[in-house]
Design an enzyme around this catalytic site. Sequence first.
Site, PDB file in Angstrom:
ATOM      1  CB  SER A 119      -0.925  -0.007   1.221  1.00 40.63           C
ATOM      2  OG  SER A 119      -1.685   1.179   1.276  1.00 40.63           O
ATOM      3  CD  GLU A 206      -9.580   3.894   4.213  1.00 33.47           C
ATOM      4  OE1 GLU A 206      -9.167   4.031   3.037  1.00 33.47           O
ATOM      5  OE2 GLU A 206     -10.712   4.186   4.582  1.00 33.47           O
ATOM      6  CB  CYS A 207      -6.110   0.920   0.519  1.00 33.29           C
ATOM      7  SG  CYS A 207      -6.679   2.391  -0.365  1.00 33.29           S
ATOM      8  N   GLY A 208      -5.833   3.439   2.691  1.00 33.64           N
ATOM      9  CA  GLY A 208      -5.077   4.620   3.092  1.00 33.64           C
ATOM     10  C   GLY A 208      -5.256   5.832   2.217  1.00 33.64           C
TER      11      GLY A 208
END
Length: 218
Positions: A119, A206-208
């Site tokens: 990520s 949540e990938c960010g």
Amino acid sequence: MTPEELQAINQKLATATPLEIVRWAISQAPEAAIVTTNFRPYEAVILHLATQVQPEIAVLWVDHGTNLPETYVFAEKCREKLGLNLKPYLPLMTSAHWLALNGGQIPMPDEVERVESFSRIMKLEPFERGMRELAPKVWITALRKEQNPQRAATLQPVMWDAKLQCLKVNPILEWTPLEMDAYLAEFDLPNERTYYDPAKGDEKHECGLHAKLVTDKS
């Protein structure tokens, strides 16, 4: 922008349709509005909404290089049908390079360290670079509450991103698959359902991109 100003805007737009929200958003900065996409299922909806208002709107796509073939085919179908002004941003490291240094396989959901590494390097860095270079004043997203159960209560159609210093607008925030499917059918838009994002690990992770920017450039 103050919390009071945002509250007033969201109250004003409380009964607005997604298209009306997009029109309002782009009117705030016609020359500095963008829409982001990852070409996951239903992304044609937000892309169609945005291009209906501003056909030449910049479309920021972080292509981490490990999408499934179906996702790339879907992206091309959307580009052709909607005439997208696509702005692909790729990682500084190729996916083959990252995989060679990190076990050779795409990270699995339970491999937390590998998911976070992927990520940070393959998605967050090019996203930050793209946002910095495009410098939007209005950022239109495809966020929907059902995709973000952990953060649903904090999401609003219009928000202020303090890190990016821009309005973050979520026109389809309340829509469910029922509305999304109906919209696709009404406008004969392409779709695909085989999408997988190694940076998220699982559907609700949540990938960010919507939570933080990259500070670690390693």
